[in-house]
Design a protein around this motif. Structure first.
Motif, PDB file in Angstrom:
ATOM      1  N   VAL A 289       0.852  -1.199   0.000  1.00  0.00           N
ATOM      2  CA  VAL A 289       0.000   0.000   0.000  1.00  0.00           C
ATOM      3  C   VAL A 289       0.882   1.241   0.000  1.00  0.00           C
ATOM      4  CG1 VAL A 289      -1.902  -1.120   1.230  1.00  0.00           C
ATOM      5  CG2 VAL A 289      -0.110   0.039   2.528  1.00  0.00           C
ATOM      6  N   ASN A 290       0.264   2.387  -0.282  1.00  0.00           N
ATOM      7  CA  ASN A 290       0.953   3.661  -0.114  1.00  0.00           C
ATOM      8  C   ASN A 290       1.164   3.903   1.366  1.00  0.00           C
ATOM      9  OD1 ASN A 290       0.959   4.296  -2.883  1.00  0.00           O
ATOM     10  ND2 ASN A 290      -1.093   5.169  -2.732  1.00  0.00           N
ATOM     11  N   SER A 291       2.348   4.368   1.735  1.00  0.00           N
ATOM     12  CA  SER A 291       2.609   4.662   3.144  1.00  0.00           C
ATOM     13  C   SER A 291       1.604   5.675   3.670  1.00  0.00           C
ATOM     14  CB  SER A 291       4.025   5.200   3.319  1.00  0.00           C
ATOM     15  OG  SER A 291       4.964   4.188   3.021  1.00  0.00           O
ATOM     16  N   SER A 292       1.193   6.601   2.803  1.00  0.00           N
ATOM     17  CA  SER A 292       0.251   7.649   3.211  1.00  0.00           C
ATOM     18  C   SER A 292      -1.129   7.092   3.511  1.00  0.00           C
ATOM     19  CB  SER A 292       0.143   8.711   2.120  1.00  0.00           C
ATOM     20  OG  SER A 292      -0.269   8.121   0.901  1.00  0.00           O
ATOM     21  N   ASP A 293      -1.420   5.839   3.029  1.00  0.00           N
ATOM     22  CA  ASP A 293      -2.723   5.247   3.301  1.00  0.00           C
ATOM     23  C   ASP A 293      -2.936   5.009   4.792  1.00  0.00           C
ATOM     24  OD1 ASP A 293      -3.340   5.240   0.688  1.00  0.00           O
ATOM     25  OD2 ASP A 293      -3.021   3.102   0.358  1.00  0.00           O
ATOM     26  N   LYS A 294      -1.860   5.030   5.560  1.00  0.00           N
ATOM     27  CA  LYS A 294      -1.965   4.743   6.977  1.00  0.00           C
ATOM     28  C   LYS A 294      -2.380   5.961   7.792  1.00  0.00           C
ATOM     29  CE  LYS A 294       1.420   2.312   8.588  1.00  0.00           C
ATOM     30  NZ  LYS A 294       0.575   1.347   9.269  1.00  0.00           N
ATOM     31  N   THR A 295      -2.459   7.117   7.163  1.00  0.00           N
ATOM     32  CA  THR A 295      -2.925   8.326   7.837  1.00  0.00           C
ATOM     33  C   THR A 295      -4.001   8.960   6.971  1.00  0.00           C
ATOM     34  OG1 THR A 295      -0.690   8.640   8.692  1.00  0.00           O
ATOM     35  CG2 THR A 295      -2.205  10.474   8.922  1.00  0.00           C
ATOM     36  N   LEU A 296      -5.224   8.537   7.157  1.00  0.00           N
ATOM     37  CA  LEU A 296      -6.304   8.969   6.275  1.00  0.00           C
ATOM     38  C   LEU A 296      -6.982  10.233   6.796  1.00  0.00           C
ATOM     39  CD1 LEU A 296      -8.023   5.556   5.534  1.00  0.00           C
ATOM     40  CD2 LEU A 296      -6.234   6.685   4.240  1.00  0.00           C
ATOM     41  N   ASP A 297      -7.322  11.111   5.874  1.00  0.00           N
ATOM     42  CA  ASP A 297      -8.171  12.242   6.239  1.00  0.00           C
ATOM     43  C   ASP A 297      -9.594  11.714   6.434  1.00  0.00           C
ATOM     44  OD1 ASP A 297      -6.124  14.086   5.995  1.00  0.00           O
ATOM     45  OD2 ASP A 297      -6.471  14.294   3.828  1.00  0.00           O
ATOM     46  N   PHE A 298     -10.364  12.360   7.304  1.00  0.00           N
ATOM     47  CA  PHE A 298     -11.720  11.880   7.513  1.00  0.00           C
ATOM     48  C   PHE A 298     -12.646  13.057   7.783  1.00  0.00           C
ATOM     49  CE2 PHE A 298      -9.860  12.212  11.657  1.00  0.00           C
ATOM     50  CZ  PHE A 298     -10.878  12.674  12.464  1.00  0.00           C
ATOM     51  N   ASN A 299     -13.935  12.814   7.600  1.00  0.00           N
ATOM     52  CA  ASN A 299     -14.966  13.805   7.868  1.00  0.00           C
ATOM     53  C   ASN A 299     -16.000  13.129   8.753  1.00  0.00           C
ATOM     54  OD1 ASN A 299     -16.594  16.009   7.876  1.00  0.00           O
ATOM     55  ND2 ASN A 299     -17.250  15.829   5.747  1.00  0.00           N
ATOM     56  N   CYS A 300     -16.234  13.723   9.917  1.00  0.00           N
ATOM     57  CA  CYS A 300     -17.085  13.076  10.905  1.00  0.00           C
ATOM     58  C   CYS A 300     -18.155  14.054  11.406  1.00  0.00           C
ATOM     59  CB  CYS A 300     -16.197  12.599  12.060  1.00  0.00           C
ATOM     60  SG  CYS A 300     -17.072  11.668  13.295  1.00  0.00           S
ATOM     61  N   GLU A 301     -19.332  13.529  11.655  1.00  0.00           N
ATOM     62  CA  GLU A 301     -20.443  14.352  12.120  1.00  0.00           C
ATOM     63  C   GLU A 301     -20.860  13.878  13.514  1.00  0.00           C
ATOM     64  OE1 GLU A 301     -23.864  15.704   9.391  1.00  0.00           O
ATOM     65  OE2 GLU A 301     -24.662  13.967  10.466  1.00  0.00           O
ATOM     66  N   ILE A 302     -20.862  14.791  14.501  1.00  0.00           N
ATOM     67  CA  ILE A 302     -21.257  14.451  15.869  1.00  0.00           C
ATOM     68  C   ILE A 302     -22.478  15.285  16.243  1.00  0.00           C
ATOM     69  CG2 ILE A 302     -20.550  14.346  18.288  1.00  0.00           C
ATOM     70  CD1 ILE A 302     -17.657  14.153  17.358  1.00  0.00           C
ATOM     71  N   ASP A 303     -23.575  14.613  16.472  1.00  0.00           N
ATOM     72  CA  ASP A 303     -24.832  15.300  16.826  1.00  0.00           C
ATOM     73  C   ASP A 303     -25.300  14.845  18.209  1.00  0.00           C
ATOM     74  OD1 ASP A 303     -25.077  16.531  14.285  1.00  0.00           O
ATOM     75  OD2 ASP A 303     -25.886  14.669  13.464  1.00  0.00           O
ATOM     76  N   LEU A 304     -26.001  15.726  18.894  1.00  0.00           N
ATOM     77  CA  LEU A 304     -26.642  15.376  20.165  1.00  0.00           C
ATOM     78  C   LEU A 304     -28.135  15.181  19.904  1.00  0.00           C
ATOM     79  CD1 LEU A 304     -26.311  14.996  23.222  1.00  0.00           C
ATOM     80  CD2 LEU A 304     -26.782  17.452  23.494  1.00  0.00           C
ATOM     81  N   ILE A 305     -28.640  13.995  20.211  1.00  0.00           N
ATOM     82  CA  ILE A 305     -30.042  13.692  19.930  1.00  0.00           C
ATOM     83  C   ILE A 305     -30.681  13.040  21.161  1.00  0.00           C
ATOM     84  CG2 ILE A 305     -29.640  13.379  17.452  1.00  0.00           C
ATOM     85  CD1 ILE A 305     -29.739  10.348  17.922  1.00  0.00           C
ATOM     86  N   ARG A 306     -32.020  13.055  21.197  1.00  0.00           N
ATOM     87  CA  ARG A 306     -32.741  12.337  22.239  1.00  0.00           C
ATOM     88  C   ARG A 306     -32.671  10.849  21.934  1.00  0.00           C
ATOM     89  NH1 ARG A 306     -35.403  15.230  25.860  1.00  0.00           N
ATOM     90  NH2 ARG A 306     -36.509  13.339  26.519  1.00  0.00           N
ATOM     91  N   TRP A 397     -30.101  11.372  26.626  1.00  0.00           N
ATOM     92  CA  TRP A 397     -29.487  11.997  25.469  1.00  0.00           C
ATOM     93  C   TRP A 397     -28.285  11.175  24.991  1.00  0.00           C
ATOM     94  CZ3 TRP A 397     -31.484  16.371  23.173  1.00  0.00           C
ATOM     95  CH2 TRP A 397     -32.473  17.061  23.869  1.00  0.00           C
ATOM     96  N   ALA A 398     -28.080  11.224  23.673  1.00  0.00           N
ATOM     97  CA  ALA A 398     -26.964  10.450  23.096  1.00  0.00           C
ATOM     98  C   ALA A 398     -26.229  11.277  22.055  1.00  0.00           C
ATOM     99  CB  ALA A 398     -27.473   9.164  22.451  1.00  0.00           C
ATOM    100  N   TYR A 399     -24.937  11.075  22.033  1.00  0.00           N
ATOM    101  CA  TYR A 399     -24.134  11.605  20.918  1.00  0.00           C
ATOM    102  C   TYR A 399     -24.203  10.593  19.773  1.00  0.00           C
ATOM    103  CZ  TYR A 399     -21.949  15.220  23.830  1.00  0.00           C
ATOM    104  OH  TYR A 399     -21.710  16.317  24.631  1.00  0.00           O
ATOM    105  N   ARG A 400     -24.561  11.075  18.596  1.00  0.00           N
ATOM    106  CA  ARG A 400     -24.538  10.224  17.404  1.00  0.00           C
ATOM    107  C   ARG A 400     -23.272  10.587  16.625  1.00  0.00           C
ATOM    108  NH1 ARG A 400     -29.369  10.922  13.346  1.00  0.00           N
ATOM    109  NH2 ARG A 400     -28.368  12.966  13.169  1.00  0.00           N
ATOM    110  N   VAL A 401     -22.374   9.614  16.490  1.00  0.00           N
ATOM    111  CA  VAL A 401     -21.086   9.849  15.817  1.00  0.00           C
ATOM    112  C   VAL A 401     -21.118   9.107  14.479  1.00  0.00           C
ATOM    113  CG1 VAL A 401     -18.584   9.740  16.008  1.00  0.00           C
ATOM    114  CG2 VAL A 401     -19.978   9.938  18.089  1.00  0.00           C
ATOM    115  N   LYS A 402     -21.167   9.903  13.410  1.00  0.00           N
ATOM    116  CA  LYS A 402     -21.311   9.320  12.075  1.00  0.00           C
ATOM    117  C   LYS A 402     -20.098   9.652  11.217  1.00  0.00           C
ATOM    118  CE  LYS A 402     -24.515   9.174   8.144  1.00  0.00           C
ATOM    119  NZ  LYS A 402     -25.802   9.700   7.587  1.00  0.00           N
TER     120      LYS A 402
END
Length: 405
Positions: A289-306, A397-402
């Motif tokens: 694999v590419n060495s850079s594959d081991k450090t991936l950029d990511f986009n995450c959504e954290i919401d507070l819901i009932r 209440w719960a944090y939803r981590v997507k």
């Protein structure tokens, strides 16, 4: 390569010697669009500067563009090690690669048949493999060697017939360097030297054909532009020279076949890395694999819901808000870190958890953990919460981590 009215298609490396001068003159006779490149390594005092002046005058006479670069070979050796010839070669090709890339042009080199034969015997002495014994290709990666079918004698005769003057490098007469020793003493010492040279050329051409067939076979078997999996069963059946070419095409140089063989017998999860690539032992095969594959950029959504709004879906992690300290964030997990996987009453190391989930060793470090303000791991992104922080019948209440991408 692109071509337009003002675009220079070829840049000829010209030292001022007979072979490169003949190349320049022939391209001029043929009406090609070309320029001249000259390297001044400052290794021969005034002679080096006179070579440069000769090439400058040649370019002016035939009215073609010229690029000259001076190099500090000794400085390069102090920084990178090696000998004078190796340093000069590396500096030369680094510059040529830069020209080739920036100007979208071919680099033309004046190597001839005698150079090819010398290279073959030098590779033989060093224990060269298939690629080394195949010698210099006429055309590869926009490096062209149009004189490979002609001997040094034929090139000199052509220059003399046409009164094309050149500079003679007197250092070539000395056998201080290994190539010069082969050129001046060892190869001429063979009985029936012409027959030996012809046999060497036949062998080189045979090795070149085998190299092309091997590269084609590997290209048919594997997509080298993507993550590459090679089973141990296939690896073990490959001859040594095919393994060498596989590593070369995978851009794993300078990792050697011997190093990969040792990796083959090591434990699962071990790896070898270069700046750009990594090869992993996955238990039943190698993963490249590419060495850079081991450090991936990511986009995450954290919401507070009932809690009433919770809908369990694959890849979404829910954390009880009242069980964590402060807000949540995402980070890479550290070696040795543990947590309580969902449904478990005992700790498990994150690395062991990922391995149990059949995550490839090469991909483990690309997974992230969810932490609170105290830096406590409360879950593993895309997988599950820590059992201590899961939602239950008492949760409000719960944090939803997507994970998004």
């Amino acid at each position: 390569m692109s071509s337009s009215r003002n675009h220079i298609d070829y840049w000829i490396a010209c030292s001022g010697g007979a072979d490169s001068v003949v190349l320049v003159r022939l391209f001029k006779e043929l009406g090609k669009s070309f320029g001249i490149l000259h390297c001044n390594f400052k290794l021969r005092g005034n002679d080096s500067d006179e070579d440069e002046n000769f090439v400058r005058n040649l370019a002016a006479e035939i009215k073609v563009p010229l690029k000259v670069k001076n190099f500090d070979v000794q400085k390069y050796i102090k920084m990178n090690g090696g000998n004078t010839q190796l340093a000069a070669r590396n500096l030369r090709y680094e510059w040529f690669d830069e020209i080739k890339s920036k100007l979208e042009a071919n680099i033309v080199l004046g190597h001839h048949k005698d150079d090819q034969i010398e290279t073959f015997f030098l590779q033989l002495r060093r224990g060269g493999k298939l690629k080394g014994l195949s010698g210099m290709p006429k055309n590869r990666a926009n490096y062209l060697r149009p004189l490979l079918d002609y001997t040094k004698g034929e090139i000199y005769n052509l220059a003399k017939i046409n009164s094309w003057f050149w500079r003679e490098d007197v250092s070539n007469k000395k056998s201080d360097y290994l190539r010069n020793l082969y050129r001046n003493e060892l190869i001429p010492a063979f009985e029936d030297v012409e027959s030996i040279k012809n046999q060497a050329i036949d062998l080189i051409e045979g090795f070149q054909s085998l190299l092309l067939l091997t590269e084609q076979y590997l290209t048919d078997q594997y997509d080298f532009s993507k993550e590459l999996k090679v089973s141990f069963a296939k690896w073990d059946l490959m001859p040594y020279w095919m393994k060498h070419i596989l590593l070369s095409k995978s851009e794993l140089f300078p990792i050697s076949v011997k190093e990969v063989e040792r990796l083959r017998t090591s434990e699962k999860g071990k790896s070898l890395k270069t700046q750009s690539k990594a090869i992993w032992n996955e238990g039943d095969g190698f993963l490249i694999v590419n060495s850079s594959d081991k450090t991936l950029d990511f986009n995450c959504e954290i919401d507070l819901i009932r809690v009433e709004e919770v809908i369990f879906e694959e890849g979404i992690v829910f954390i009880d808000k009242d069980k964590v300290k402060g807000a949540l964030s995402i980070r890479k997990w550290e070696k040795g870190e543990s947590f309580y996987p969902l449904g478990m009453l005992e700790q498990k190391k994150v690395s062991k958890f990922l391995r149990d989930r059949k995550v490839d060793s090469s991909k483990k470090r690309s997974h992230f953990v969810i932490v609170d303000d105290s830096n406590q791991i409360v879950g593993v992104l895309k997988m599950c919460p820590d059992n201590r922080f899961k939602i239950d019948e008492d949760s409000s209440w719960a944090y939803r981590v997507k994970y998004l991408s």
